[in-house]
Enzyme design. Structure first.
Site, PDB file in Angstrom:
ATOM      1  N   HIS A 125       0.833  -1.202   0.000  1.00  0.00           N
ATOM      2  CA  HIS A 125       0.000   0.000   0.000  1.00  0.00           C
ATOM      3  C   HIS A 125       0.873   1.258   0.000  1.00  0.00           C
ATOM      4  CE1 HIS A 125      -2.752   2.941   2.286  1.00  0.00           C
ATOM      5  NE2 HIS A 125      -3.079   2.963   1.018  1.00  0.00           N
TER       6      HIS A 125
ATOM      7  N   HIS B 223      -2.056   0.807   8.128  1.00  0.00           N
ATOM      8  CA  HIS B 223      -3.497   0.828   7.817  1.00  0.00           C
ATOM      9  C   HIS B 223      -4.098  -0.568   7.855  1.00  0.00           C
ATOM     10  CE1 HIS B 223      -1.314   4.015   5.493  1.00  0.00           C
ATOM     11  NE2 HIS B 223      -2.081   4.759   6.261  1.00  0.00           N
TER      12      HIS B 223
END
Ligand code: FES
Length: 129
Positions: free
Chosen positions: A62, A79
């Site tokens: 990510h 996250h």
């Protein structure tokens, strides 16, 4: 995903690995952390007698945070993407859209484990060569 070969380096020895105790190393260079883990169950791309030893880039796909091996999966602390180590680190939860690059391993007669190639593109490397 492309598979890119780099000079092989030793990342561990089968006789020193314990199930679910990850070993961190750098590959293909000091900028890129990898994680080696013996899962105790067969895995895609796994090596060793039980086909359960795998390694991946630790850089989350990510935004590049370092993933950790916890509770049998890779978890990104930024996250909370999660990756399945037995399934080529496919992402199964979170914001990452692709799995972690798998590091191809080889084992020598004396049990030394070598990293020798990377399947997939390591996050943040402008050129994966
Ligand atoms: Fe890993 Fe965002 S950097 S989920």
């Amino acid at each position: 995903a492309p598979s890119l070969t780099y000079p092989a380096i030793k990342v561990g020895n089968v006789n020193n690995l314990k199930n679910n105790e990850p070993v961190y190393f750098n590959y293909p260079d000091a900028r890129s952390q990898g994680i080696l883990v013996k899962l105790g169950r067969p895995a895609i791309g796994g090596v060793g007698r039980e086909r359960d030893i795998v390694a991946f880039s630790a850089a989350c796909t990510h935004m590049g945070c370092g993933v950790q091996y916890k509770g049998g999966r890779f978890l990104c602390p930024c996250h909370y993407s999660m990756f399945d180590p037995a399934k080529a680190a496919a992402v199964y939860q979170g914001l990452a859209s692709t799995g972690l690059p798998q590091i191809q391993l080889g084992i020598a007669q004396n049990g030394d484990i070598f990293a020798r190639a990377v399947n997939g593109l390591i996050w943040g490397r402008a050129r994966n060569i």
